[in-house]
Write a protein that holds these residues in place. Sequence first.
Motif, PDB file in Angstrom:
ATOM      1  N   CYS A  28       0.887  -1.199  -0.009  1.00 26.61           N
ATOM      2  CA  CYS A  28       0.120   0.038   0.049  1.00 26.61           C
ATOM      3  C   CYS A  28       0.976   1.223  -0.145  1.00 26.61           C
ATOM      4  O   CYS A  28       2.067   1.164   0.553  1.00 26.61           O
ATOM      5  N   THR A  30       0.709   3.466   1.903  1.00 25.54           N
ATOM      6  CA  THR A  30       1.055   3.956   3.258  1.00 25.54           C
ATOM      7  C   THR A  30       2.318   3.305   3.661  1.00 25.54           C
ATOM      8  O   THR A  30       3.104   4.002   4.276  1.00 25.54           O
ATOM      9  N   HIS A  50      -0.083  -4.296   5.642  1.00 24.95           N
ATOM     10  CA  HIS A  50      -1.342  -4.453   6.232  1.00 24.95           C
ATOM     11  C   HIS A  50      -2.469  -4.715   5.378  1.00 24.95           C
ATOM     12  O   HIS A  50      -4.025  -4.412   5.521  1.00 24.95           O
ATOM     13  N   CYS A 137      -6.922  -2.994   1.821  1.00 20.17           N
ATOM     14  CA  CYS A 137      -6.917  -1.650   2.502  1.00 20.17           C
ATOM     15  C   CYS A 137      -7.252  -0.786   1.171  1.00 20.17           C
ATOM     16  O   CYS A 137      -8.208   0.309   1.312  1.00 20.17           O
TER      17      CYS A 137
HETATM   18 ZN   LIG Z   1      -3.029   0.732   3.186  1.00 20.93          ZN
END
Ligand SMILES: [Zn+2]
Length: 319
Positions: A28, A30, A50, A137
Amino acid sequence: MALRAAELPMPRPSRGELLIEVAACGVCRTDLHIVDGELLRPRLPLVPGHEIVGRIITLGPGVEGFALNDRVGVPWLGWTCGECRYCLAGEENLCEQARFTGYTLDGGYADHVVADARYCLHIPPSYADTTAAPLLCAGLIGFRALRMASNAQNIGFYGFGAAAHILAQLCVAQGRRVYAFVRPGDADARAFAYELGATWSGDSDAQPPAPLDAALIFAPVGDLVPAALRAVRKGGSVICAGIHMSDIPSFPYELLWGERVVRSVANLTRADGVEFLAAIERHPVHTQIQTYDLAEANRALGDLRAGLVRGAAVLVPKR
Ligand SMILES: [Zn+2]
Ligand SMILES: [Zn+2]
């Protein structure tokens, strides 16, 4: 910064936790912000990741709702306190003490991970491990952002990557019109958006052919906020879906005038997860992925940073 491979002791599940053999873990944006030091106070050393799909190999005591060998998804929200004003108000995504997978808890760039069963999700059987990973996600937090757009018919996506490519399909299935804004000159991303049913696709600084009811910004670029405000109608919303964004430049009040709204979306609730997975069982989405061996995590992050990933990057441990 770059990630480094390490041998860690096998994690042990405590009360209410699952030990999961990781089958796939999505990469991701992130993760990139964490590795680049743009998010404060990560657990260190840290195993990122995640968007985890795997199988339960050990159940901690007191686990409910899961059995050995079940396939399970582990999302970003890993634990909440249950006691703060946000938890009590059903806004656990804003919990003061929340713990996050692959940020303040060890995540899925690994062969095994431990997770609190109460925050894990059952994955619809029609999705393979690798194609399910980005749902956890990109799909899920994107879905929360989409809900902020309520019944918008003309929806703009700024940044047509992992999240937008999943949500665009859901929007098209729901009969909405998708307007995809891509990095200027990225013909491949425009073509990808059209393949997925977009009504229009253009450069991120372009005006769409029709005013938008809502715009979702997935690219971490503050300049897109005024650009999106220019594209939404009166009363429309600009929703910033990422956890990090470069500074938003100043803009004339006129762009916000007319009851336009700018807001952010933070994290997810467990209810978002359940609702999203039910929605994509009703309206199946095809997640486009590029798989990498777990050992190539740095290459996957580099490709994401360079805009070279079509859809989502997914890490797969070798067995
Ligand atoms: Zn994410
Ligand atoms: Zn709380």
